[in-house]
Design an enzyme around this catalytic site. Structure first.
Site, short mmCIF file in Angstrom:
data_model
loop_
_atom_site.label_atom_id
_atom_site.label_comp_id
_atom_site.label_asym_id
_atom_site.label_seq_id
_atom_site.Cartn_x
_atom_site.Cartn_y
_atom_site.Cartn_z
N ASN A 17 0.87 -1.17 0.00
CA ASN A 17 0.00 0.00 0.00
C ASN A 17 0.91 1.22 0.00
OD1 ASN A 17 -1.80 2.03 0.48
ND2 ASN A 17 -2.75 1.08 2.26
N LYS A 24 3.18 0.88 3.23
CA LYS A 24 2.82 -0.18 4.18
C LYS A 24 2.88 -1.50 3.42
CE LYS A 24 -0.89 1.96 6.62
NZ LYS A 24 -2.30 1.96 6.79
N ARG A 98 -2.64 -2.02 -3.46
CA ARG A 98 -3.85 -1.26 -3.23
C ARG A 98 -3.82 -0.02 -4.13
NH1 ARG A 98 -5.52 2.60 1.66
NH2 ARG A 98 -7.72 2.81 1.10
N HIS A 187 -12.95 2.64 0.25
CA HIS A 187 -12.98 1.58 1.27
C HIS A 187 -13.69 0.32 0.75
CE1 HIS A 187 -12.92 4.63 4.90
NE2 HIS A 187 -11.70 4.34 4.51
N LEU A 216 -15.77 2.43 10.32
CA LEU A 216 -15.48 3.63 11.10
C LEU A 216 -14.03 3.61 11.57
CD1 LEU A 216 -18.72 3.61 13.33
CD2 LEU A 216 -18.41 4.63 11.06
N ASN A 218 -10.21 6.19 10.97
CA ASN A 218 -9.92 7.63 10.88
C ASN A 218 -10.69 8.21 9.69
OD1 ASN A 218 -8.71 9.90 11.90
ND2 ASN A 218 -6.93 9.70 10.57
N ARG A 248 -11.92 14.89 8.36
CA ARG A 248 -12.71 15.34 7.20
C ARG A 248 -14.14 15.66 7.61
NH1 ARG A 248 -11.48 10.08 3.92
NH2 ARG A 248 -9.28 10.01 4.49
N ARG A 291 -10.05 7.85 21.38
CA ARG A 291 -9.62 7.63 22.77
C ARG A 291 -9.39 8.96 23.46
NH1 ARG A 291 -5.56 3.26 20.33
NH2 ARG A 291 -5.67 4.88 18.74
N GLU A 391 -8.04 -5.60 5.23
CA GLU A 391 -7.90 -5.23 3.82
C GLU A 391 -6.72 -5.95 3.17
OE1 GLU A 391 -8.47 -1.16 5.25
OE2 GLU A 391 -9.39 -0.72 3.32
P1 AMP Z 1 -8.27 2.97 11.38
O1 AMP Z 1 -8.29 4.14 10.43
O2 AMP Z 1 -9.25 1.90 11.03
O3 AMP Z 1 -6.90 2.45 11.68
O4 AMP Z 1 -8.82 3.55 12.78
C1 AMP Z 1 -8.06 4.48 13.53
C2 AMP Z 1 -8.95 5.12 14.58
O5 AMP Z 1 -9.55 4.11 15.41
C3 AMP Z 1 -8.21 6.01 15.58
O6 AMP Z 1 -8.09 7.32 15.08
C4 AMP Z 1 -9.12 5.98 16.79
O7 AMP Z 1 -10.09 7.01 16.70
C5 AMP Z 1 -9.84 4.66 16.68
N1 AMP Z 1 -9.41 3.68 17.70
C6 AMP Z 1 -8.37 2.84 17.66
N2 AMP Z 1 -8.32 2.10 18.78
C7 AMP Z 1 -9.35 2.49 19.57
C8 AMP Z 1 -9.86 2.11 20.85
N3 AMP Z 1 -9.26 1.15 21.56
N4 AMP Z 1 -10.96 2.74 21.31
C9 AMP Z 1 -11.56 3.71 20.58
N5 AMP Z 1 -11.14 4.10 19.36
C10 AMP Z 1 -10.05 3.51 18.86
#
Ligand code: AMP
Length: 405
Positions: A17, A24, A98, A187, A216, A218, A248, A291, A391
């Site tokens: 990626n 990555k 990707r 996505h 859901l 970032n 965003r 968090r 993914e």
């Molecule tokens: P992703 O883009 O799928 O890697 O998701 C990243 C986002 O997941 C981070 O910016 C956090 O907002 C959220 N996240 C990751 N770990 C946790 C957790 N243990 N509790 C709540 N939100 C989390």
């Protein structure tokens, strides 16, 4: 070559990626569904690049200059040689790349050839931040690993089945056609993987299921999937449309852009930066990570509280809208960083939706497992699930399918 429990050999896929300043990667065993090794090269083009390689249960970190993507992939290959696993004996049968934007051209993963490379380049105006580095990654990887097939897996492909009514913006048709303005989604690899997984978990034919998937992370997106085919999704021509995200805005009245241009003197680039990087949760509260956001809410921070309310309000609106699009709903699934980890977001996202048959069981919702799980109460009309997305595994399996392995 990895070995099966029965001692037989099978192939692995190197998944790449390649982003604007990072690469990555994961070496995936698609049959076992496992990552054999993974890593990340960051800060490409900066004076000191950061490299992380995870293999054999250990992590190797390096800080070395990585001037460009070619050097990034060379560093990755040298780490495989030095730390392992040895790519020469790991049975790499394909490299899966990707690619963010496949436009109207790609409705499935394809073997990379010159024509595919040219088309990815031609689609760059639709994804100027993503397609060029994706293509660079492909070209460099082909040079360094010339003996294996390279497969491009498009983020948009799963959404090529969107009906015209969902994919078309109500603007002048000639302008839209000339500039390829339509809804492509994003996505898609995750939405497809998760919706297929739901059918497996429920042990029901995918063809029979009406589903909503909420990715859901970032970035965030929702999709409506009928019988395994996407019929709606929240991201549009670009990943800016739809849900409120980490940085965003998601949906916004387009006239706000003219307003900011005319009255605040903001340029197109400045508005782009505002909506993509200084909006969403971050714009409202200063934090884009849930968090940190929850800590602020607990401390009584008004901006954080509003951010959470706006995020959840938008999410509930989409769930209701997609329920209407589907007519009937069998499964609602949460995935990605927030969807998989944040019980509070999940609980509040479905608050007040019990009249639509959507509810979560508090104990099931609070529990944790690594795998997929149902969090709705026994006998609920709509099954609510948490399904971890993967993914890289999806890309590896697509690559295997394309090469017929
Ligand atoms: P992703 O883009 O799928 O890697 O998701 C990243 C986002 O997941 C981070 O910016 C956090 O907002 C959220 N996240 C990751 N770990 C946790 C957790 N243990 N509790 C709540 N939100 C989390």
């Amino acid at each position: 070559m990895t070995t099966t429990p029965s001692g037989g050999a099978r192939g692995t896929v190197l998944v790449v990626n390649s982003g604007s300043s990072s690469v990555k990667y994961q070496l995936v065993d698609p049959v076992a569904g496992e990552a054999v090794a993974s890593g990340l090269v960051e800060r490409i083009g900066e004076p000191r690049g950061a490299v992380k390689h995870v293999a054999h249960g250990g992590t190797t970190r390096r800080e070395v200059p990585v001037p460009d993507h070619a050097e990034a992939l060379r560093v990755v290959l040298s780490l495989f040689a030095e730390v392992g696993p040895d790519l020469a004996t790991a049975g790499v049968v394909a490299v899966g790349h990707r690619v963010v934007q496949g436009g109207s051209r790609f409705d499935r993963p394809v073997l990379v050839d010159q024509h595919v490379e040219d088309t990815i380049e031609e689609l760059s105006p639709l994804a100027p931040l993503h397609n060029p580095p994706n293509l660079t990654g492909i070209r460099v990887a082909k040079e360094l690993l010339p003996d294996v097939p390279h497969v491009a897996v498009f983020d948009t492909a799963f959404f090529r089945t969107l009906p015209d009514a969902a994919a078309t913006y109500a603007i002048d048709r000639e302008v839209a056609t000339t500039y390829r303005v339509r809804r492509y989604g994003a996505h898609g690899t995750s939405h497809q993987y998760v919706s297929q997984k739901v059918a497996e978990v429920l042990d029901r034919p995918l063809e029979d299921l009406h589903q909503i998937v909420l990715h859901l992370g970032n970035g965030a997106s929702a999709s409506a999937v009928r019988g395994g085919h996407a019929v709606e999704t929240s991201m549009g021509m670009t990943p800016l449309e739809g849900l409120v995200m980490g940085t965003r805005s998601g949906d916004i009245d387009p006239a706000i852009m003219f307003h900011l241009h005319r009255n605040a003197g903001m340029s197109a680039d400045e508005i782009d930066d505002l909506l993509n990087r200084r909006s969403g949760l971050k714009g409202l509260s200063g934090e884009n990570d849930f968090r940190a956001l929850h800590e602020l809410v607990e401390a009584g921070d008004e901006g954080a509280n509003l951010a959470l309310d706006v995020y959840l309000h938008r999410l509930r609106k989409y769930i209701g809208a997609y329920h209407a699009v589907l007519g009937r709903l069998d499964a609602l699934t949460f995935t990605a960083g927030v969807g998989e980890n944040d019980a509070l977001v999940r609980a509040r996202a479905v608050e007040g939706l019990d009249a639509m048959g959507i509810e979560v069981d508090p104990e099931r919702n609070a529990g944790r497992t690594d795998g997929p799980r149902v969090i709705s109460p026994e006998g609920a009309r709509v099954t609510v699930l948490v399904v971890p997305t993967n993914e890289e595994l999806a890309i590896a399996r697509h690559a295997m399918d394309v090469i017929g392995a």
